[in-house]
Design a protein around this motif. Structure first.
Motif, PDB file in Angstrom:
ATOM      1  N   MET A 218       0.853  -1.203   0.000  1.00 30.97           N
ATOM      2  CA  MET A 218       0.000   0.000   0.000  1.00 30.97           C
ATOM      3  C   MET A 218       0.886   1.249   0.000  1.00 30.97           C
ATOM      4  SD  MET A 218      -2.970   1.524   0.119  1.00 30.97           S
ATOM      5  CE  MET A 218      -4.051   0.106   0.291  1.00 30.97           C
TER       6      MET A 218
ATOM      7  N   PHE B 141      -4.473  -0.208  15.241  1.00 32.58           N
ATOM      8  CA  PHE B 141      -5.093   0.325  14.027  1.00 32.58           C
ATOM      9  C   PHE B 141      -4.656   1.765  13.780  1.00 32.58           C
ATOM     10  CE2 PHE B 141      -8.943   2.466  12.208  1.00 32.58           C
ATOM     11  CZ  PHE B 141      -8.875   1.898  10.936  1.00 32.58           C
TER      12      PHE B 141
ATOM     13  N   ALA C  24      -1.042   1.659  12.633  1.00 31.55           N
ATOM     14  CA  ALA C  24      -0.896   1.158  11.267  1.00 31.55           C
ATOM     15  C   ALA C  24      -1.241   2.234  10.248  1.00 31.55           C
ATOM     16  CB  ALA C  24      -1.790  -0.068  11.071  1.00 31.55           C
ATOM     17  N   ASN C  25      -2.292   2.988  10.513  1.00 27.34           N
ATOM     18  CA  ASN C  25      -2.643   4.093   9.624  1.00 27.34           C
ATOM     19  C   ASN C  25      -1.556   5.172   9.629  1.00 27.34           C
ATOM     20  OD1 ASN C  25      -5.590   4.152   8.358  1.00 27.34           O
ATOM     21  ND2 ASN C  25      -5.699   3.011  10.285  1.00 27.34           N
TER      22      ASN C  25
ATOM     23  N   SER D 216      -8.709   4.281   1.031  1.00 25.05           N
ATOM     24  CA  SER D 216      -8.208   2.936   0.732  1.00 25.05           C
ATOM     25  C   SER D 216      -7.199   2.477   1.781  1.00 25.05           C
ATOM     26  CB  SER D 216      -7.589   2.903  -0.671  1.00 25.05           C
ATOM     27  OG  SER D 216      -6.381   3.652  -0.735  1.00 25.05           O
TER      28      SER D 216
ATOM     29  N   HIS E 157      -7.671  -0.768   4.108  1.00 23.46           N
ATOM     30  CA  HIS E 157      -6.580  -1.750   4.120  1.00 23.46           C
ATOM     31  C   HIS E 157      -6.157  -2.073   5.562  1.00 23.46           C
ATOM     32  CE1 HIS E 157      -2.643  -3.546   3.282  1.00 23.46           C
ATOM     33  NE2 HIS E 157      -2.124  -2.663   4.117  1.00 23.46           N
ATOM     34  N   CYS E 158      -5.985  -1.038   6.375  1.00 24.42           N
ATOM     35  CA  CYS E 158      -5.541  -1.257   7.759  1.00 24.42           C
ATOM     36  C   CYS E 158      -6.605  -1.980   8.580  1.00 24.42           C
ATOM     37  CB  CYS E 158      -5.191   0.073   8.414  1.00 24.42           C
ATOM     38  SG  CYS E 158      -3.684   0.831   7.740  1.00 24.42           S
TER      39      CYS E 158
ATOM     40  N   ALA F 277      -8.666  -4.202   7.375  1.00 24.94           N
ATOM     41  CA  ALA F 277      -8.570  -5.609   6.970  1.00 24.94           C
ATOM     42  C   ALA F 277      -7.333  -6.278   7.560  1.00 24.94           C
ATOM     43  CB  ALA F 277      -8.543  -5.697   5.444  1.00 24.94           C
ATOM     44  N   GLU F 278      -6.227  -5.529   7.627  1.00 18.51           N
ATOM     45  CA  GLU F 278      -4.972  -6.092   8.125  1.00 18.51           C
ATOM     46  C   GLU F 278      -5.049  -6.467   9.611  1.00 18.51           C
ATOM     47  OE1 GLU F 278      -1.533  -6.506   6.630  1.00 18.51           O
ATOM     48  OE2 GLU F 278      -3.075  -6.904   5.111  1.00 18.51           O
ATOM     49  N   ILE F 279      -5.726  -5.653  10.407  1.00 21.23           N
ATOM     50  CA  ILE F 279      -5.799  -5.962  11.840  1.00 21.23           C
ATOM     51  C   ILE F 279      -6.936  -6.919  12.153  1.00 21.23           C
ATOM     52  CG2 ILE F 279      -4.793  -3.744  12.520  1.00 21.23           C
ATOM     53  CD1 ILE F 279      -7.697  -3.125  13.589  1.00 21.23           C
ATOM     54  N   GLY F 280      -7.739  -7.235  11.128  1.00 20.32           N
ATOM     55  CA  GLY F 280      -8.844  -8.151  11.346  1.00 20.32           C
ATOM     56  C   GLY F 280      -9.936  -7.529  12.181  1.00 20.32           C
TER      57      GLY F 280
END
Length: 398
Positions: free
Chosen positions: A1, A319, A322-323, A385, A389-390, A392-395
């Motif tokens: 990303m 989260f 990550a962002n 986006s 994405h983040c 989805a990545e952390i579930g």
């Protein structure tokens, strides 16, 4: 990303018309709000006239800050020392701060998942508390069902003052935010819809209320020099019994605001384009919940909020991190400690502790992001986006 590289704290540069207006005032040396010649309106008075016309209000007072506008509104409306004021459990610190500054005690009302005041809880607390005042915070630009809210206000004979720091230019069924009660309070702090660094505007159709507010703001008995004020006879009853608590806006800030007000409607459309770009990117993202927007609401999307329902504190922190690693700055309203402008009711220790289980549940998963006009629409699609994405990545929980 691919990371985003823009700044979330850099507002648009002020244009040549704003710079010329400021330079004219600086060259004159007449910065004080009452420094005007015979028959001449000061820039502060010109701004009051212009904003009253924009808002569709009879009267307007330009103030030193939005927080001052709220505090002076409560005082002018007759708030007594220690008296209860109902307000949203989800807002920013200047709102309970204004209640404290005016001598009141905040009674917090739950919010809904659409980030507006819970009208059922408002009805209950208005009935049981004996409160006379509601300081409604249209927090982060979200409007409650204003017809239902006004019905509750009328039922309990509440004095409604609206905090419209995030809803300047917004409307419900065509009626401007800030026009549903006794007064509307607006902010012109840098991150709001008009930028004077710090500043505020107070509007009302009530002549005695506005006369009190003008005297309180430090009129030095020069109230006849105001541009959008009641007639002189209204002041006669109150001018010697109302204290001076200087806080009216100066001419320099008013001069800076006038050209910005002239293009506010264009700015609103540009904010909403950016809001919709992020909203569309998040609408289909797993685990992401967006607040609802009623068809009756005309909003101003200068920021966006979303929730990740069920997220744990550890995952919420991860989260945000990550962002940030990808250049997107989010604020999390569930954090245990306040960060910059962001705090929740547990951090307002000048307010009596109160149980707000629904508000706490919602804030625990609530994230917030500014949308400065320095971002392009494509930037906002990119930002959306990254957030998706983040998540989805952390579930994030579905």
């Amino acid at each position: 990303m691919k990371p985003f590289t823009g700044s979330f704290t850099q507002q648009e540069a002020l244009d040549d018309a704003v710079i010329a207006a400021a330079t004219e005032i600086l060259r004159s040396g007449r910065l004080h709000r009452y420094n005007s010649g015979p028959g001449e309106l000061s820039k502060a008075s010109e701004l009051e006239q212009a904003y009253a016309a924009y808002q569709g209000a009879r009267y307007c007072l330009a103030c030193a800050s939005g927080g001052y506008a709220m505090a002076i509104a409560l005082r002018a409306a007759g708030l007594g020392q220690g008296e209860t004021v109902l307000t949203n459990g989800f807002t920013l610190a200047p709102v309970p701060g204004a209640i404290a500054a005016a001598g009141g005690k905040a009674l917090l009302v739950e919010i809904t998942e659409d980030l507006v005041i819970d009208l059922e809880d408002l009805d209950r607390k208005a009935a049981t508390s004996g409160a006379r005042f509601l300081l409604l915070s249209n927090m982060r630009g979200h409007l409650a069902d204003m017809e239902r809210l006004v019905a509750i206000v009328t039922k309990h004979d509440l004095i409604l003052i609206e905090d419209c720091a995030h809803t300047m230019g917004a409307a419900w069924n065509g009626r401007k935010s800030g026009s549903f009660g006794l007064a509307g309070c607006f902010s012109t702090q840098t991150y709001k819809h008009l930028n004077s660094g710090e500043g505020g505007l107070l509007t009302s159709d009530d002549p005695e209320f506005m006369a009190r507010a003008i005297i309180l703001s430090g009129s030095y008995m020069l109230y006849e020099r105001h541009g959008a004020a009641p007639s002189a006879d209204v002041f006669e009853r109150i001018r010697l019994e109302t204290p001076n608590m200087s806080g009216r806006m100066d001419n320099l800030r008013a001069a800076v605001l006038l050209p910005q007000l002239a293009r506010l409607e264009d700015s609103i459309e540009r904010w909403n384009e950016r809001y919709r770009a992020v909203e569309q990117a998040l609408a289909g993202a797993d685990g992401v919940a967006l607040p609802g927007r009623a068809a009756a609401e005309r909003y101003v999307g200068s920021s966006i909020q979303f929730r990740l329902p069920g997220i744990s504190p550890a995952l919420a922190s991860a989260f945000v991190a990550a962002n940030k690693a990808l250049g997107v700055e989010l604020k999390w309203f569930g954090a245990a400690e306040p960060v910059a402008f962001t705090s929740n009711h547990h951090s307002w220790r000048y307010v009596d502790p109160q149980a707000l289980p629904e508000t706490d549940r919602i804030l625990s998963s609530l994230f917030d992001m500014r949308l400065p006009l320095t971002f392009s629409v494509e930037d906002c699609r990119h930002i959306g986006s990254i957030i998706a994405h983040c998540a989805a990545e952390i579930g994030a929980p579905a």
